[in-house]
Motif scaffolding. Structure first.
Motif, PDB file in Angstrom:
ATOM      1  N   ALA A   1     -24.575 -14.236  -2.441  1.00 53.61           N
ATOM      2  CA  ALA A   1     -25.508 -13.214  -1.967  1.00 53.61           C
ATOM      3  C   ALA A   1     -24.864 -12.358  -0.867  1.00 53.61           C
TER       4      ALA A   1
ATOM      5  N   THR B   1     -34.238 -19.987  -1.489  1.00 52.12           N
ATOM      6  CA  THR B   1     -33.903 -18.723  -0.839  1.00 52.12           C
ATOM      7  C   THR B   1     -32.570 -18.178  -1.336  1.00 52.12           C
TER       8      THR B   1
ATOM      9  N   LEU C   1     -32.063 -14.645  -3.405  1.00 54.58           N
ATOM     10  CA  LEU C   1     -31.238 -13.544  -2.913  1.00 54.58           C
ATOM     11  C   LEU C   1     -30.194 -13.127  -3.937  1.00 54.58           C
TER      12      LEU C   1
END
Length: 582
Positions: A250, A477, A481
């Motif tokens: 990411a 998370t 991303l």
């Protein structure tokens, strides 16, 4: 007191199989971890050398080198010699290992305290923490045989980190460090107890055996149990590793400047090395325990070789090497994935150890047998080493134990995979002229054609609506991303209730779900529940860090595609595109 110490460190009258096994593994793993610490310290020193005193950085790195060399030459050498001569001072040997782990952990703590950049240097600050998490998580398995050895390493390192973070007035991060340290401590205690109990039980059973053949069978069973345990424990290790890898990807998508890439590129390479090491160790444990099942098929040699050539041609071209292969449509009976793994390792070694000339893939047929050879013009192998190159952890051209060159398991795995296929890898080599690695495969006269999925390059996921479910917040998370970086519309959930509620916001094109969820619920069950709520069989993929073959077979029996953690973003993108193209 003196009498108690003499008794504690006295030479044992009887061999202790449990302690012998623990010492063997601890000596091997601490040697490897010492090399990894040197490499990690060098990388960090290079990254922060413009911000801190170079003399201090050199002293820090030199201390790691001194600890590792002194331990190897003046501690482990004499210990192994005394053990070979029959001395059994197990407690003394273990204490020496623990003391040097304390020194190493203290030096890590000193380095973190002295050289951890301030939070305003975001990239360097994050990089330092990724290394801290990587080192402490990696040693969780390496030191599973010694809980106190792991603790004396962990406490000074994390304590110094906490003190440094406290100076930066970061209470949230400080709390996270405390929780992370507590998690590592509890996990280390649990793993250590399980391994120690398993070894103790195996040793007790072995002592009851009366004949040499029965003892041999018990030893093999004990080894298989340890390998299965490591495979099962991999789930706990793959979760944080998966999150780290996805965060790196990411960041790479979002930070595109040369300055950022100069930091992210070596960081990504370090993560890839750590991932390859874990995958290799787990592959080896599966092979040792006999848990790897073959998928026999009739395939053409070209269907296996051509994708591999595409993979290695760029590497070879960058080194000025040629790769020659005459197309061969002969049909062989094999497991194509296992055969590709064998050839990939052989080609990787050929490219790695060849500086000029090239690599040739030779094919010859003898009746119903096909002989397949990988020939290179590399450095070659001395004749005295030919019998040892297939041994675990044996390396010829990596005497410095450079972790980037692997740990010496590749050819060992190649030979074991070849045995599963009913073949044997043999080698001919001459120093300075090159090597030839060969194996034979059975030829068949017919083939049942199987259509191949289309192969694509790059991302085609623009606008894809993804429902992502994982009970691990970091993994959730990180993958979110990464998918958003591929221009997907991502909705996240941590449990079944949240997942069902998201259906009111967005009807997903595809569901990505972790296998193990809260409250003993599985991803397979939740996907079925979501499909029922949607009233249609929406596409879905299971993500898991488990490597238990029986569990993986149960998942496949539900006709759900499966990806192992750490998730490779390119492989995930390709799989999503293939499913949505059906």
């Amino acid at each position: 007191m003196t009498l108690n110490l003499i008794t504690l460190f006295a030479n044992s009258s009887q061999p202790d199989p449990v302690m012998e096994s623990r010492l063997d593994v601890l000596i091997r793993q601490t040697n490897l971890s010492g090399v990894v610490s040197i490499g990690a310290a060098v990388i960090l020193a290079i990254l922060v050398h413009t911000r801190f005193d170079m003399a201090g950085l050199l002293l820090w790195v030199s201390t790691f080198v001194a600890i590792t060399l002194f331990r190897f030459l003046f501690v482990y050498g004499p210990i192994q010699k005394r053990r070979a001569e029959g001395e059994k001072r197990y407690q003394l040997y273990h204490l020496m290992i623990v003391l040097f782990l304390l020194l190493s952990g203290t030096n890590w703590g000193a380095g973190v305290y002295a050289f951890l950049p301030a939070p305003d240097a975001t990239e360097l600050f994050v990089t330092f923490f990724i290394f801290i998490f990587g080192i402490t998580t990696g040693l969780l398995v390496a030191l599973v045989y010694s809980f106190w050895g792991y603790m004396v390493f962990l406490l000074p390192m994390m304590g110094a980190t906490a003190l440094r973070v406290l100076e930066f007035e970061q209470p949230l991060l400080l709390t996270g460090l405390g929780l992370y340290s507590a998690y590592l401590t509890v996990t280390a205690m649990r793993l250590s107890k399980v391994v120690t109990n398993a070894i103790s039980i195996d040793a007790a059973n072995a002592s009851l055996l009366q004949q040499v053949t029965e003892e041999k069978i018990k030893a093999e069973q004990a080894n298989a149990e340890k390998s299965r345990f490591l495979a099962a424990a991999s789930h706990d290790l793959r979760q944080p590793l998966n999150a780290i890898g996805l965060f790196i990807q990411a960041l790479t998508q979002r930070l595109s400047t040369t300055q950022h890439q100069d930091i992210l590129s070596p960081l990504g390479q370090s993560f890839s090395s750590l991932k390859r090491l874990l995958d290799t160790l787990l592959d080896l444990s599966r092979l040792d325990s006999g848990d790897l099942e073959l998928d026999w098929r009739q395939v053409t040699l070209d269907s296996v070789m051509l994708p591999l050539l595409d993979e290695f041609r760029v590497k070879a071209t960058n080194k000025g090497l040629s790769i020659d292969y005459a197309s061969c449509d002969v049909v062989v009976q094999t497991d194509p994935m296992v055969l590709a793994r064998i050839l990939r390792n052989l080609l990787d070694n050929a490219v790695k150890y060849t500086q000029q000339g090239g690599i040739r893939i030779l094919v010859s047929r003898h009746n119903d047998q096909l002989r397949l050879s990988v020939q290179d013009t590399g450095i070659g192998i001395p004749c005295q080493e030919l019998d040892r190159i297939f041994n675990e952890y044996h390396q010829i051209a990596n005497k410095r134990r450079d972790a980037r060159e692997g740990v010496g398991l590749g050819l060992s795995i190649v030979q074991k995979l070849a045995h599963l296929l009913g073949s044997e890898v043999d080698v001919e080599s001459e120093p300075g002229k090159g090597s030839v690695f060969s194996l034979t495969l059975p030829v068949v006269e017919s083939i049942i054609a199987t259509p191949e999925a289309p192969r694509i390059q790059g991302s085609r996921l623009f606008g894809v609506r993804v429902l992502l479910i994982d009970d691990d917040p970091n993994s959730l998370t990180a993958l979110s991303l990464a998918l958003e970086g591929q221009q997907c519309h991502v909705v996240c959930a941590q449990n079944d209730e949240q997942a069902l509620n998201t259906l009111e916001q967005q009807r997903p094109d595809i569901i990505l779900c972790d296998y193990r969820l809260m409250d003993d619920k599985t991803g397979v069950e939740l996907i079925a529940q979501l499909r029922q709520a949607l009233g249609e069989p929406v596409k879905a993929i299971i993500l898991t860090g488990d490597t238990d073959p029986m569990l993986l077979e149960r998942i496949k029996a539900q006709h759900l595609p499966l990806l192992n953690k750490p998730v490779d973003l390119d492989a995930l993108e390709q799989l999503i595109f293939d499913l949505l193209s059906e």
